[in-house]
Design an enzyme around this catalytic site. Structure first.
Site, PDB file in Angstrom:
ATOM      1  N   CYS A 118      -0.161   3.812   2.623  1.00 58.09           N
ATOM      2  CA  CYS A 118       0.288   3.384   3.955  1.00 58.09           C
ATOM      3  C   CYS A 118       1.756   3.731   4.153  1.00 58.09           C
ATOM      4  O   CYS A 118       2.153   4.216   5.226  1.00 58.09           O
ATOM      5  CB  CYS A 118       0.096   1.876   4.116  1.00 58.09           C
ATOM      6  SG  CYS A 118      -1.594   1.287   3.858  1.00 58.09           S
ATOM      7  N   CYS A 127       0.842  -1.206   0.000  1.00 61.49           N
ATOM      8  CA  CYS A 127       0.000   0.000   0.000  1.00 61.49           C
ATOM      9  C   CYS A 127       0.875   1.252   0.000  1.00 61.49           C
ATOM     10  O   CYS A 127       1.551   1.555   0.983  1.00 61.49           O
ATOM     11  CB  CYS A 127      -0.915  -0.024   1.226  1.00 61.49           C
ATOM     12  SG  CYS A 127      -1.878   1.479   1.451  1.00 61.49           S
TER      13      CYS A 127
END
Length: 234
Positions: free
Chosen positions: A129, A126
């Site tokens: 993230c 991600c």
């Protein structure tokens, strides 16, 4: 029994031959043979010193030993070299915990007491993230009383499925007997959402008690402070 020939070349004045039991050698051949068979310790005339004549193949052995030593040194250096950390492994402060199982998750939740617990749902792949993580780690450093549980999406499918996580990065806030007090998605551009939630839910709270969680269903059934139940606001 036929005679054994040591050389296939025709005998010459300087060659060694053996016919039957007799051996004929010229003075030159005898001198050469003696030099070949001479002991490796040679005395230098008049000096009293002794020289060690290198034996055949000693140079190759030295090279082999040196190569082996260099290879061993390289292996030791590689083992002692610090491991290069992945982005999600960096800046781990004492109040940050990587969750590796359902049991570990419930244990950490139950042991938090009245502390504010932030559950960070993320994935190694991600990008959002990864972009948010350094700032999140800084927030945890500045708020050592908060417990951050890092739940990697692909490694904890049972947890993420039970809690209905479908967006990353995603955050759940829990506070003792208050249960889940907030849930939302955030990113680096929405860092203020995290800061505001921490300021709102990390202060003193009345009627706050510790909670022990035995199953994930108990977490699912907790109410948010704003009255929303069994569902996360986006």
């Amino acid at each position: 029994m036929s005679p054994v020939t040591l050389s296939a070349m025709p005998p010459t004045a300087g060659s060694l031959t053996a016919q039957g039991s007799s051996t004929s050698q010229t003075p030159v051949a005898v001198a050469r043979s003696a030099a070949i068979r001479a002991p490796v310790r040679l005395s230098m005339r008049g000096t009293g010193e002794v020289m060690q004549r290198p034996s055949v193949g000693s140079g190759s052995r030295r090279l082999s030993v040196r190569a082996a030593a260099e290879e061993t040194t390289a292996e030791v250096a590689q083992e002692e070299a610090p491991k290069r950390l992945k982005w999600w492994e960096k800046d781990m402060h004492p109040n940050m915990v990587d969750i590796d199982s359902m049991e570990h998750f419930l244990e950490q939740m139950s042991g938090a007491g009245e502390r504010l617990v932030i559950v960070d749902f993320y994935a190694h792949w991600c990008h959002a993230c990864r972009g948010l993580y350094p700032r999140l780690a800084r927030l945890m450093k500045d708020n050592p009383d908060i417990l951050l549980l890092k739940v990697e999406f692909d490694s904890n499918k049972t947890i993420t499925k039970s809690l209905g996580i479908k967006v990353l990065p995603y955050f759940h806030f829990y506070r003792g007997s208050k249960g889940k007090v907030a849930a939302f998605s955030a990113s680096l551009k929405k860092l203020d959402r995290l800061k505001d939630a921490i300021e709102t839910h990390n202060g003193p709270m009345s009627n706050l008690e510790s909670v022990v969680y035995h199953t994930i269903e108990e977490l699912v059934e907790t109410k948010e402070e704003n009255g929303v139940k069994k569902g996360d606001k986006k």
